[in-house]
Design a protein around this motif. Structure first.
Motif, PDB file in Angstrom:
ATOM      1  N   GLY A  81       0.816  -1.212   0.000  1.00 31.72           N
ATOM      2  CA  GLY A  81       0.000   0.000   0.000  1.00 31.72           C
ATOM      3  C   GLY A  81       0.845   1.255   0.000  1.00 31.72           C
ATOM      4  N   SER A  82       1.979   1.224   0.684  1.00 26.20           N
ATOM      5  CA  SER A  82       2.827   2.418   0.747  1.00 26.20           C
ATOM      6  C   SER A  82       3.300   2.814  -0.648  1.00 26.20           C
ATOM      7  CB  SER A  82       4.040   2.152   1.649  1.00 26.20           C
ATOM      8  OG  SER A  82       3.605   1.878   2.967  1.00 26.20           O
ATOM      9  N   ASP A  92       0.157   3.884  -2.851  1.00 22.97           N
ATOM     10  CA  ASP A  92      -0.352   5.216  -2.489  1.00 22.97           C
ATOM     11  C   ASP A  92       0.584   6.312  -2.998  1.00 22.97           C
ATOM     12  OD1 ASP A  92      -2.418   3.991  -1.180  1.00 22.97           O
ATOM     13  OD2 ASP A  92      -1.877   4.679   0.828  1.00 22.97           O
ATOM     14  N   THR A 148       2.016  -6.351  -3.883  1.00 23.22           N
ATOM     15  CA  THR A 148       2.841  -7.486  -3.456  1.00 23.22           C
ATOM     16  C   THR A 148       2.536  -7.864  -2.009  1.00 23.22           C
ATOM     17  OG1 THR A 148       4.647  -6.031  -2.775  1.00 23.22           O
ATOM     18  CG2 THR A 148       4.694  -6.854  -5.049  1.00 23.22           C
ATOM     19  N   ASN A 204      -8.527   1.366  -5.662  1.00 25.01           N
ATOM     20  CA  ASN A 204      -9.380   2.433  -5.125  1.00 25.01           C
ATOM     21  C   ASN A 204      -8.784   3.813  -5.411  1.00 25.01           C
ATOM     22  OD1 ASN A 204      -7.646   3.282  -2.975  1.00 25.01           O
ATOM     23  ND2 ASN A 204      -8.477   1.719  -1.630  1.00 25.01           N
TER      24      ASN A 204
HETATM   25  N1  LIG Z   1      -4.998   3.560  -0.225  1.00 26.00           N
HETATM   26  C1  LIG Z   1      -5.724   2.969   0.685  1.00 26.00           C
HETATM   27  O1  LIG Z   1      -6.911   2.738   0.483  1.00 26.00           O
HETATM   28  C2  LIG Z   1      -5.114   2.592   1.996  1.00 26.00           C
HETATM   29  C3  LIG Z   1      -5.900   1.889   2.919  1.00 26.00           C
HETATM   30  C4  LIG Z   1      -5.329   1.539   4.121  1.00 26.00           C
HETATM   31  C5  LIG Z   1      -4.027   1.852   4.407  1.00 26.00           C
HETATM   32  N2  LIG Z   1      -3.278   2.553   3.502  1.00 26.00           N
HETATM   33  C6  LIG Z   1      -1.866   2.915   3.776  1.00 26.00           C
HETATM   34  O2  LIG Z   1      -1.001   1.948   3.171  1.00 26.00           O
HETATM   35  C7  LIG Z   1       0.222   1.846   3.924  1.00 26.00           C
HETATM   36  C8  LIG Z   1       0.471   0.438   4.362  1.00 26.00           C
HETATM   37  O3  LIG Z   1       0.543  -0.429   3.257  1.00 26.00           O
HETATM   38  P1  LIG Z   1       0.789  -2.003   3.474  1.00 26.00           P
HETATM   39  O4  LIG Z   1       0.076  -2.437   4.685  1.00 26.00           O
HETATM   40  O5  LIG Z   1       0.483  -2.673   2.196  1.00 26.00           O
HETATM   41  O6  LIG Z   1       2.305  -2.111   3.852  1.00 26.00           O
HETATM   42  P2  LIG Z   1       3.621  -1.511   3.153  1.00 26.00           P
HETATM   43  O7  LIG Z   1       3.376  -1.177   1.749  1.00 26.00           O
HETATM   44  O8  LIG Z   1       4.127  -0.426   4.041  1.00 26.00           O
HETATM   45  O9  LIG Z   1       4.583  -2.776   3.201  1.00 26.00           O
HETATM   46  C9  LIG Z   1       4.868  -3.407   4.446  1.00 26.00           C
HETATM   47  C10 LIG Z   1       6.205  -4.110   4.369  1.00 26.00           C
HETATM   48  O10 LIG Z   1       6.105  -5.242   3.512  1.00 26.00           O
HETATM   49  C11 LIG Z   1       7.244  -5.288   2.646  1.00 26.00           C
HETATM   50  N3  LIG Z   1       6.855  -6.017   1.433  1.00 26.00           N
HETATM   51  C12 LIG Z   1       6.034  -5.630   0.449  1.00 26.00           C
HETATM   52  N4  LIG Z   1       5.877  -6.613  -0.473  1.00 26.00           N
HETATM   53  C13 LIG Z   1       6.635  -7.643  -0.050  1.00 26.00           C
HETATM   54  C14 LIG Z   1       6.885  -8.956  -0.565  1.00 26.00           C
HETATM   55  N5  LIG Z   1       6.286  -9.427  -1.679  1.00 26.00           N
HETATM   56  N6  LIG Z   1       7.754  -9.739   0.119  1.00 26.00           N
HETATM   57  C15 LIG Z   1       8.338  -9.316   1.268  1.00 26.00           C
HETATM   58  N7  LIG Z   1       8.114  -8.100   1.810  1.00 26.00           N
HETATM   59  C16 LIG Z   1       7.273  -7.289   1.159  1.00 26.00           C
HETATM   60  C17 LIG Z   1       7.554  -3.816   2.414  1.00 26.00           C
HETATM   61  O11 LIG Z   1       8.875  -3.644   1.990  1.00 26.00           O
HETATM   62  C18 LIG Z   1       7.306  -3.234   3.801  1.00 26.00           C
HETATM   63  O12 LIG Z   1       8.448  -3.359   4.610  1.00 26.00           O
HETATM   64  C19 LIG Z   1       0.047   2.777   5.119  1.00 26.00           C
HETATM   65  O13 LIG Z   1       0.657   4.018   4.893  1.00 26.00           O
HETATM   66  C20 LIG Z   1      -1.472   2.901   5.223  1.00 26.00           C
HETATM   67  O14 LIG Z   1      -1.865   4.069   5.913  1.00 26.00           O
HETATM   68  C21 LIG Z   1      -3.794   2.897   2.301  1.00 26.00           C
END
Ligand SMILES: NC(=O)c1ccc[n+]([C@@H]2O[C@H](COP(=O)([O-])OP(=O)(O)OC[C@H]3O[C@@H](n4cnc5c(N)ncnc54)[C@H](O)[C@@H]3O)[C@@H](O)[C@H]2O)c1
Length: 399
Positions: A98-99, A102, A146, A155
């Motif tokens: 998501g990071s 986004d 991923t 979204n």
């Molecule tokens: N856009 C939206 O609708 C929405 C909704 C809720 C949260 N968010 C935001 O999204 C962010 C969180 O995203 P997230 O929960 O997906 O986590 P993230 O994107 O921060 O990733 C979490 C960890 O997983 C690791 N990672 C990613 N893919 C991997 C893989 N295939 N193998 C190993 N490691 C992997 C990343 O390097 C990171 O360290 C926050 O900032 C949150 O506020 C967005």
């Protein structure tokens, strides 16, 4: 019943091995793609190298931007947008969680508008926040999640942190809808168990937040939401124990996409109060979003929902956690115990103090939650207006 207007414009391709289609899908939208990703994980899993190969084979030139951190910052978005402009990219591709997605979505927007990302955030008094609903122009976006977590892949939302002010907040605008999302469950096989657990808690929170405080006449949405919660509750521990379990990974990935979609959310008429409580935690202390939500969830249930909507908590417990008590109030408390047991199975048992947050900081965090999450109203919208006192009590209860 609350009237609703629904749009789900993202073209979704779902299946094991779908990453191979990234080149042909990208070639439909552009010639030169800013390829946005994070520091290490996606490269270490070999996903990035494969994506670059498929793009190149389809005559799409990738310009790599691999500087997105978890809890992405406006400064990283601004640097990415500058790179996209410098190379005249006509497409943005996000490969990551998501990071990354986004950040990439806001890069696609600001590369075109040439404005800093902070201009679009709630806390910027001279910004564009009030106009978000009408902003439609951005470079085309392809998302490749991923991690199964946020639903950002399909979204219109982006959540950023402005580190100077520690504001973390979400923006929602039509321009941020990705054109195409490639959902390949095998890309999530390398996600570590800890991240799988907190991401599953994040999917669960997207499902329960609006459901628990929903307006009436959402029977279709309720049924879909309950089905998704049941799948997440069942398959998350399996994916934690067996990271390459195809059925578990596939189910979690599609559940995460649908959790923030009109199929579950239309007509709810309710916001995301728990998310407003979490954002200051990651905005100040860089706690992972899913972890923060799961720490806050149980005190939020006990202090707000069990009083205001025991009927909904009881219903979730009966439909999704095997709760059987006929009395709603008792069933609501049984549901809280069942959710606590599920979190414990996932290994989510921390308290706020475990993240080095000083007790003296709780008041500042609560004030931030009200200031940013309350949009100037002095309280956060939920089953009732959630006050500064409520927020502080919830933070205290999970310290
Ligand atoms: N856009 C939206 O609708 C929405 C909704 C809720 C949260 N968010 C935001 O999204 C962010 C969180 O995203 P997230 O929960 O997906 O986590 P993230 O994107 O921060 O990733 C979490 C960890 O997983 C690791 N990672 C990613 N893919 C991997 C893989 N295939 N193998 C190993 N490691 C992997 C990343 O390097 C990171 O360290 C926050 O900032 C949150 O506020 C967005």
């Amino acid at each position: 019943m609350i009237p609703y207007e629904v749009s789900f414009p993202t073209h979704v391709l779902f299946g094991c091995g779908e990453l191979t289609k990234i080149g042909s899908e990208a070639a439909k939208l552009g010639h030169k793609a800013l390829l946005v990703t994070g520091g290490k994980a996606v490269r270490a899993a070999g996903i990035l190298q494969r994506a670059i190969q498929y793009l190149t084979e389809s005559n799409v030139t990738p310009i790599l931007y691999d500087r997105i951190e978890p809890n992405p910052r406006t400064s990283s978005v601004d640097a990415g947008a500058a790179l996209a402009r410098e190379h005249a990219c006509d497409l943005v591709i996000a490969i990551g969680g998501g990071s990354v997605m986004d950040a990439a979505k806001m890069i696609a927007l600001t590369a075109k508008s040439q404005r800093p990302a902070y201009d679009y955030m709630r806390g910027n008094p001279d910004g564009l926040f009030a106009q978000l609903a009408t902003i439609t122009d951005a470079l085309p976006i392809i998302t490749v999640p991923t991690v199964a977590a946020t639903g950002s892949e399909a979204n219109e939302k982006s959540v950023l942190t402005h580190w100077d002010t520690h504001e973390k907040s979400s923006m929602s605008m039509p321009a941020l809808f990705p054109r195409t999302a490639l959902l390949d469950p095998t890309l999530t096989y390398s996600v570590p168990s800890r991240v799988t657990a907190e991401s599953s808690a994040d999917i669960f929170s997207h499902l329960f937040e609006a459901y628990l405080i929903s307006a009436p006449s959402t029977h279709v949405q309720d049924g879909i939401t309950e089905s998704l919660i049941r799948q997440v509750v069942h398959f998350a521990p399996i994916a934690v124990a067996e990271p390459r379990h195809e059925e578990a990974r596939s189910t979690l990935l599609w559940a995460s996409t649908l959790a923030i979609s009109p199929f579950t959310l239309a007509g709810r008429g309710a916001g995301y109060p728990l998310h407003q409580l979490e954002h200051p935690l990651s905005g100040h202390y860089d706690i992972s979003h899913g972890r923060g939500l799961s720490i806050l969830a149980l005190p939020y249930f006990r202090q707000i929902i069990a009083h205001d909507r025991p009927d909904r908590l009881a219903r979730m417990g009966r439909q999704c956690f095997g709760v059987t008590h006929p009395d709603d109030q008792q069933a609501a408390f049984d549901t809280i115990d069942a959710v606590a047991a599920w979190f414990a199975r996932l290994g989510i048992t921390e308290r706020l103090a475990d993240f080095g947050i000083p007790h003296a900081a709780l008041e500042t965090l609560a004030e931030d939650a009200i200031r940013i999450g309350g949009r100037g109203s002095g309280s956060i919208a939920g089953s009732r207006p959630i006050s500064l006192r409520d927020v502080l009590a919830i933070y205290e209860a999970c310290y």
